[in-house]
Design a protein around this motif. Structure first.
Motif, short mmCIF file in Angstrom:
data_model
loop_
_atom_site.label_atom_id
_atom_site.label_comp_id
_atom_site.label_asym_id
_atom_site.label_seq_id
_atom_site.Cartn_x
_atom_site.Cartn_y
_atom_site.Cartn_z
N ASP A 282 119.05 -42.15 -2.79
CA ASP A 282 117.71 -41.83 -3.28
C ASP A 282 117.76 -40.41 -3.85
O ASP A 282 117.87 -39.43 -3.10
CB ASP A 282 116.70 -41.91 -2.13
CG ASP A 282 115.26 -41.84 -2.65
OD1 ASP A 282 115.04 -41.29 -3.75
OD2 ASP A 282 114.36 -42.33 -1.94
N ILE A 283 117.73 -40.31 -5.16
CA ILE A 283 117.82 -38.99 -5.81
C ILE A 283 116.51 -38.63 -6.50
O ILE A 283 116.51 -37.84 -7.45
CB ILE A 283 118.99 -38.96 -6.82
CG1 ILE A 283 118.85 -40.10 -7.85
CG2 ILE A 283 120.33 -39.05 -6.12
CD1 ILE A 283 119.87 -40.02 -8.98
N ARG A 284 115.41 -39.17 -6.03
CA ARG A 284 114.11 -38.82 -6.61
C ARG A 284 113.84 -37.33 -6.43
O ARG A 284 113.95 -36.80 -5.32
CB ARG A 284 113.00 -39.65 -5.97
CG ARG A 284 112.97 -41.09 -6.42
CD ARG A 284 111.87 -41.87 -5.74
NE ARG A 284 112.13 -42.03 -4.30
CZ ARG A 284 111.27 -42.57 -3.45
NH1 ARG A 284 110.07 -42.99 -3.89
NH2 ARG A 284 111.58 -42.69 -2.17
N GLY A 285 113.50 -36.69 -7.54
CA GLY A 285 113.17 -35.28 -7.49
C GLY A 285 114.36 -34.35 -7.37
O GLY A 285 114.19 -33.13 -7.31
N VAL A 286 115.60 -34.87 -7.36
CA VAL A 286 116.78 -34.02 -7.23
C VAL A 286 117.01 -33.27 -8.54
O VAL A 286 116.90 -33.83 -9.63
CB VAL A 286 118.03 -34.86 -6.87
CG1 VAL A 286 119.27 -33.98 -6.84
CG2 VAL A 286 117.83 -35.54 -5.52
N ASN A 287 117.38 -31.99 -8.41
CA ASN A 287 117.60 -31.16 -9.59
C ASN A 287 119.10 -30.96 -9.80
O ASN A 287 119.74 -30.16 -9.11
CB ASN A 287 116.91 -29.80 -9.41
CG ASN A 287 116.87 -29.01 -10.71
OD1 ASN A 287 117.56 -29.33 -11.67
ND2 ASN A 287 116.06 -27.97 -10.75
N PHE A 288 119.67 -31.72 -10.75
CA PHE A 288 121.08 -31.61 -11.12
C PHE A 288 121.25 -30.82 -12.41
O PHE A 288 122.26 -30.96 -13.11
CB PHE A 288 121.70 -33.00 -11.32
CG PHE A 288 121.95 -33.78 -10.07
CD1 PHE A 288 122.92 -33.37 -9.17
CD2 PHE A 288 121.22 -34.92 -9.79
CE1 PHE A 288 123.17 -34.10 -8.01
CE2 PHE A 288 121.46 -35.66 -8.64
CZ PHE A 288 122.44 -35.24 -7.74
N THR A 289 120.31 -29.97 -12.75
CA THR A 289 120.38 -29.23 -14.02
C THR A 289 121.70 -28.48 -14.14
O THR A 289 122.11 -27.74 -13.23
CB THR A 289 119.21 -28.24 -14.12
OG1 THR A 289 117.98 -28.98 -14.06
CG2 THR A 289 119.27 -27.46 -15.42
N ASN A 290 122.39 -28.69 -15.29
CA ASN A 290 123.66 -28.01 -15.62
C ASN A 290 124.77 -28.29 -14.61
O ASN A 290 125.77 -27.57 -14.57
CB ASN A 290 123.46 -26.50 -15.75
CG ASN A 290 122.56 -26.14 -16.91
OD1 ASN A 290 122.59 -26.78 -17.95
ND2 ASN A 290 121.72 -25.12 -16.73
N ALA A 291 124.64 -29.32 -13.80
CA ALA A 291 125.69 -29.67 -12.84
C ALA A 291 126.83 -30.40 -13.54
O ALA A 291 126.65 -31.01 -14.60
CB ALA A 291 125.12 -30.52 -11.72
N THR A 292 128.02 -30.34 -12.93
CA THR A 292 129.18 -31.08 -13.43
C THR A 292 129.31 -32.36 -12.62
O THR A 292 129.61 -32.33 -11.42
CB THR A 292 130.46 -30.24 -13.29
OG1 THR A 292 130.30 -29.03 -14.03
CG2 THR A 292 131.67 -31.01 -13.82
N LEU A 293 129.06 -33.48 -13.27
CA LEU A 293 129.02 -34.78 -12.60
C LEU A 293 129.98 -35.76 -13.26
O LEU A 293 129.71 -36.96 -13.37
CB LEU A 293 127.59 -35.33 -12.62
CG LEU A 293 126.55 -34.44 -11.93
CD1 LEU A 293 125.13 -34.87 -12.29
CD2 LEU A 293 126.73 -34.47 -10.43
#
Length: 663
Positions: A24-35
């Motif tokens: 559940d990644i609702r609302g998660v902030n992955f801004t500029n992350a390396t995925l």
């Protein structure tokens, strides 16, 4: 995996290869992350519950705003028709308002909200100056401007509110409940706004104050009419919202704004590197994907991706978005489309038309491209491992050394586009009863792409070619350079095709070769750098074979034939007779039945020596030619005097001796 990460912040962090499946990644902030290469299979993105409530409150606020505006539009419009107003300001303001609203309604329904608002603006811009010239008092145009402004604000806010509710909520009962609440908010706010505006404006002067004063004292019928006008425009706003949610391009502006509002507070992948990430069967509504790197990202069966904020990426193209979600493109037309960086692994592209399409860096592992039209299709760095290409047309396709063709399944291929006269053109294998064996197609096509192509676009110096290539081989043993083919292009252009290892830098090798070649071709022919020792026979043969030679003659015959043919380009005009004589002797040798194979080879070798001395007299001492002539005379003594070589050879050798002053 299977975690609850709601509301977490991972800005700029590196999660390469991590598994977020069923999370559940609702609302998660992955801004500029390396995925890179992360798995988000069956993950749930979007808004947290408290953000859903905030968004619904905002939608009710927009509904209330639309109610305030549209209620005033209706009341002010009808007020301009009253006797008290028209006696002072004429009927012109009312005519302009009703005419503009009519244009707005019709244009919006037929062409969309943006063009409807534009038509309203243009109509007012033209009508007001004309009305001002006709009306005795310019102040009477005040209600016109107010009505138009509130029409724009009210309609747009109503449309956005309607779209936001449907984009955020899934439950039909909740959507209906929010619809009722929105209508109530519009009605209540309209009444409240009307009362406030009336109390404030009645203290002023001018046409607006007069219209509000008139409206306050109008009868019930007039007020009901005003409400009817407001409801009509509200319904138009709701219609625009529904069309926007349905991705109607005529209402794209409403959709863009609504999606942006709905994604506020949702899962954010903005600026993240999602190269090779897998979102199969994930739910991604109300998710921000702007500026993310979506190279080869997998979207198979991803849900509600059309409600995500995708910016300018390929996901903004409805056709491409559906393709990456369903991976079904059988028989479809993608001519000229930019499909760069898409993940189409296992895609069904059977009989698809991809003429001129950009498939650079596309993942096509296991894709079915049977009978696909790959004419002029760009496939640099594309991965076609295990793909099916049987029956595809590959005319002018743009494969390179970076195109992966491992284990391609291909029974036959077409090298040209079919026509009415020839529906089966340039089939390979040529025999239509034959098919490529497993792996054979790759062997067939590989030489076209795994070569270092040394293209000479000016007059070619064969000795410089041979020496430069010799240096290149010696200086780069790890590249495992192997000469594959030599092709003459036009009158004075030449292509040398060289096999290399997959890891070799062809760009660097080409630069090294031509730097050396261009220096060598400027040197005098007697320069030591241009001399190739007898031990380097394979490079000497390159010099003598670069224009192409028959393969059915002995090696010495090939060399002699070529060397003799080149004499005219090198020796002085007064010695041109040498070429004619050697050609004549060569013909005699090749047809004289009284010569054994060994004697024929030996004679041709000596003719080659004579030709080389004539071609490069500075490099070959005259004694070499004298020796060759003596050997030839000795051979003539050993064979029957009736042999053609003896009869014609003696005269020719005598003339050669005279030309070159031999003893």
């Amino acid at each position: 995996m299977r975690q609850n990460l709601q509301g977490k912040s991972y800005i700029g962090q590196d999660f390469t290869g991590k598994d977020f499946s069923h999370t559940d990644i609702r609302g998660v902030n992955f801004t500029n992350a390396t995925l890179i290469d992360c798995k988000f299979n069956n993950a749930r993105g979007g808004l947290q519950r408290h953000w859903v409530i905030v968004t619904m409150v905002a939608a009710l606020g927009l509904s209330a705003l639309s109610g305030v505006g549209l209620a005033q539009v209706g009341i002010i419009t009808l007020s301009t028709l009253s006797n008290r107003f028209t006696q002072e300001f004429t009927h012109i303001p009312a005519v302009i308002i009703f005419g503009s609203l009519a244009v707005f309604l019709v244009t919006t329904l037929r062409l969309g909200l943006v063009l409807g608002l534009l038509a309203l603006t243009v109509t007012i811009s033209v009508a007001v100056p004309i009305g001002s010239m006709l009306a005795p008092i310019l102040a009477g145009m005040g209600p016109v401007g107010l009505a138009v402004a509130w029409t724009m604000i009210g309609t747009l806010s109503c449309a956005i509110a309607s779209a936001v509710v449907r984009i955020v909520l899934q439950n039909k009962t909740l959507i209906k409940a929010m619809g009722i609440a929105s209508y109530f908010a519009s009605f209540a706010a309209g009444i409240g706004g009307w009362v406030i505006a009336q109390n404030v404006t009645l203290k002023g002067q001018g046409a607006i104050a007069k219209s509000l004063d008139v409206a306050a004292n109008e009868n019930l019928v007039a007020k009901v009419g005003a409400i009817a006008i407001a409801i009509a425009i509200v319904l138009l706003g709701r219609y625009a919202g529904l069309k926007a949610v349905a991705a109607d391009e005529k209402f794209a502006l409403v959709r863009i704004i609504a999606v942006a509002l709905a994604a506020t507070g949702g899962t954010s992948f903005r600026g993240a590197n999602l190269t090779d990430a897998d979102f199969s069967e994930a739910t991604l509504k109300n998710t921000d994907l702007r500026e993310a790197n979506l190279t080869r990202t997998r979207w198979v069966r991803t849900r509600q991706l059309d409600y995500a904020r995708v910016g300018t990426s390929y996901l903004g193209d409805t056709e491409l978005r559906q393709l990456v979600i369903t991976v079904e493109g059988e028989g479809k037309n993608f001519d000229g489309k930019n499909l760069q960086n898409l993940n189409l692994s296992q895609a069904n592209l059977k009989s698809a038309s991809l003429i001129g399409a950009n498939l650079v860096n596309v993942n096509l592992k296991g894709a079915d491209l049977a009978k696909a039209k790959l004419v002029q299709t760009q496939l640099a760095n594309a991965d076609l491992t295990l793909a099916c290409l049987t029956g595809a047309c590959i005319q002018g396709w743009g494969i390179t050394t970076t195109t992966k063709l491992d284990s391609v399944d291909c029974k036959y291929i077409y090298m040209r586009s079919p026509t009415e006269d020839d529906p089966d053109p340039y089939r390979k294998p040529d025999n239509r009863q034959e098919e490529f064996a497993p792996g054979e197609f790759v062997d067939f096509i590989a030489p076209l792409i795994k070569t270092l192509d040394l293209y000479h676009n000016q007059s070619v110096d064969p000795r410089a070619v041979a020496v430069a290539f010799k240096h290149l081989v010696e200086n780069n043993p790890a590249a495992e350079l192997e000469l594959l083919a030599m092709e003459k292009r036009g009158k004075d252009k030449f292509l040398l095709k060289v096999k290399t290892t997959a890891s070799a830098s062809r760009s660097r090798l080409s630069q090294e070769y031509f730097n050396d070649y261009n220096q060598l071709r400027t040197l005098p022919r007697n320069n030591p750098r241009l001399l190739i020792s007898e031990l380097d026979e394979k490079f000497r043969s390159l010099e003598t074979m670069f224009l192409g030679l028959p393969t059915n003659l002995p090696k010495q015959a090939n060399n002699a034939q070529y060397t003799i043919s080149q004499l005219a380009d090198f020796i002085e005009p007064e010695k041109q007779r040498l070429k004619e004589m050697l050609i004549q002797l060569q013909a005699v040798v090749e047809t004289d039945t009284e010569l054994s194979a060994d004697k024929r080879t030996e004679v041709l070798e000596q003719l080659k020596v004579i030709a080389e001395v004539g071609m490069y007299p500075q490099e070959w001492p005259k004694q070499q030619m004298e020796t060759a002539v003596r050997i030839l005379k000795g051979i003539m003594v050993e064979i029957p005097s009736t042999a053609r070589l003896v009869v014609e050879g003696k005269k020719i050798l005598k003339e050669i001796s005279q030309i070159f002053d031999l003893e």
